[in-house]
Design an enzyme around this catalytic site. Structure first.
Site, short mmCIF file in Angstrom:
data_model
loop_
_atom_site.label_atom_id
_atom_site.label_comp_id
_atom_site.label_asym_id
_atom_site.label_seq_id
_atom_site.Cartn_x
_atom_site.Cartn_y
_atom_site.Cartn_z
N ASP A 72 0.91 -1.14 0.13
CA ASP A 72 -0.01 -0.02 -0.18
C ASP A 72 0.89 1.41 0.00
OD1 ASP A 72 -2.74 1.38 0.35
OD2 ASP A 72 -1.39 2.04 2.13
N TYR A 107 2.81 10.07 0.19
CA TYR A 107 4.00 9.60 0.99
C TYR A 107 5.50 10.03 0.06
CZ TYR A 107 0.70 6.55 3.12
OH TYR A 107 -0.66 6.02 3.52
N LYS A 127 -3.66 5.59 -3.71
CA LYS A 127 -4.96 6.32 -3.22
C LYS A 127 -4.98 7.73 -4.12
CE LYS A 127 -3.80 5.28 1.65
NZ LYS A 127 -2.47 4.31 1.35
N ASN A 141 -0.50 2.64 17.45
CA ASN A 141 -1.03 3.79 17.60
C ASN A 141 0.03 4.78 17.72
OD1 ASN A 141 -3.01 2.39 19.47
ND2 ASN A 141 -3.74 3.81 18.49
N ILE A 143 3.46 3.92 20.52
CA ILE A 143 3.69 3.68 21.77
C ILE A 143 3.45 2.11 22.16
CG2 ILE A 143 1.17 4.16 22.37
CD1 ILE A 143 2.18 5.60 24.97
N LEU A 144 2.45 1.42 21.25
CA LEU A 144 2.32 0.10 21.67
C LEU A 144 3.62 -0.73 20.72
CD1 LEU A 144 -1.52 -0.55 20.81
CD2 LEU A 144 -0.37 -0.32 22.94
#
Length: 336
Positions: free
Chosen positions: A52, A57, A83, A235, A238-239
């Site tokens: 993707d 980007y 996109k 996220n 942080i995860l």
């Protein structure tokens, strides 16, 4: 081999782990060209079948690098997704509003019209070096991007313009699946009710930390046969890192309440001998509406790490304790 899942009713069956091209546009750092291309090649060699990207980007740089990797690969089953919603203007000046540290020196302007979508797709096909595209998403029609005062106009423009263009291309067989790519579950639901979509790429709104998409949008996706692609399962970081100093949440420094909740989730993971990032990576695949996780990487070793974490075992007792501690709702589906 990587497991694969049907993408709604589109007829496409992507690998459960997809490759997200945002970092390849020099998002946070200037990347070495050879390493960037080798990272895509490593994903393809490992069996990743969904790639993707977007004109956003790196102002087209991600598409160029992915195109180079595709030309060097003999894989014929790759599902390429890009996109529409922004059109490149090569001689207009780059500007500094996209947030990308590097990338190409071309400007971008929002354009969700029919002709804007067609022009965007032509530019993407040229950058990627392809003569067809599998998935095309209407990009960033959300409050986060446009603000509350402009979102209604953008939504109307997208449905009257870009959606009509993509629906016509799908009917002609030029595109296999159409959808939207946003950061808000509410906008996914609005689009799902307004048009006939095959897939939606939702970033950050269904993760081990929070599941605002669960109550309303995800049941609607199952009802309508919309296959979900999920980005941002960490996220914004942080995860993956845990609640360390400087940890990021939603592209910004994580506030205290988020760090506290993540610390509690990580403590449960530690008690079960599971790294936080492994639990965060595998958790979203517990929902049957989810077809693939779109994960960014900038080195081949990052791809290898994602593959290893995706296949490593997690005891059911971890999910049970998260629910017992109130860190996951009792009705939240979990892997296995």
């Amino acid at each position: 081999m990587l497991p694969s899942r049907p993408l709604g009713r589109s007829g496409l069956t992507p690998s459960a782990l997809g490759f997200g091209g945002a970092p390849l546009g020099d998002l946070y750092a200037h990347l070495d060209e050879a390493t960037a291309i080798a990272t895509v090649e490593a994903a393809l060699a490992a069996g990743v079948s969904l790639i993707d990207t977007s004109p956003l980007y790196g102002h087209g740089l991600s598409e160029h690098r992915i195109g180079a990797a595709l030309r060097r690969s003999d894989r014929k089953d790759v599902i390429v997704s890009t996109k529409v919603g922004r059109v490149a203007e090569p001689f207009a000046g780059r500007g500094d509003g996209s947030g990308y540290l590097g990338g190409l020196p071309h400007g971008l302007r929002f354009d969700y019209s029919h002709d804007g979508a067609m022009r965007s797709l032509e530019q993407s096909a040229l950058r990627l070096g392809v003569d067809q595209l599998d998935i095309v998403l209407i990009h960033d029609v959300d409050v986060w991007t446009h603000g509350a005062d402009r979102i209604e106009a953008r939504f109307a423009e997208a449905m009257d313009g870009a959606y009509r263009a993509l629906d016509r291309l799908r009917s002609a067989g030029a595109v296999k699946a159409i959808g939207v790519g946003v950061n808000e579950a509410e906008m996914c639901e609005r689009f799902a009710r307004a048009g006939d979509f095959d897939t939606m790429l939702l970033a950050g709104r269904y993760s081990l930390l929070e599941q605002p998409a669960l109550a309303s949008f995800m049941p609607l996706a199952l009802e309508k046969g919309i296959g979900l692609l999920l980005g941002g399962v960490f996220n914004s970081g942080i995860l993956a890192t845990g609640p360390v100093a400087g940890a990021r949440y939603n592209y910004r420094p994580a506030p205290p309440e988020i760090r506290t909740r993540v610390a509690a989730i990580e403590a449960v993971c530690i008690r079960h001998g599971v790294p936080l990032r492994r639990a965060a990576l595998q958790f979203p695949l517990g929902h049957t509406a989810v077809s693939s996780l779109v994960m960014g990487a900038v080195t081949p070793s990052e791809v290898a790490d994602q593959l290893a974490e995706l296949s490593a075992p997690i005891p059911p007792s971890l999910w049970a304790e998260l629910k017992a501690e109130g860190l996951l709702g009792a009705d939240v589906p979990v892997p296995g």
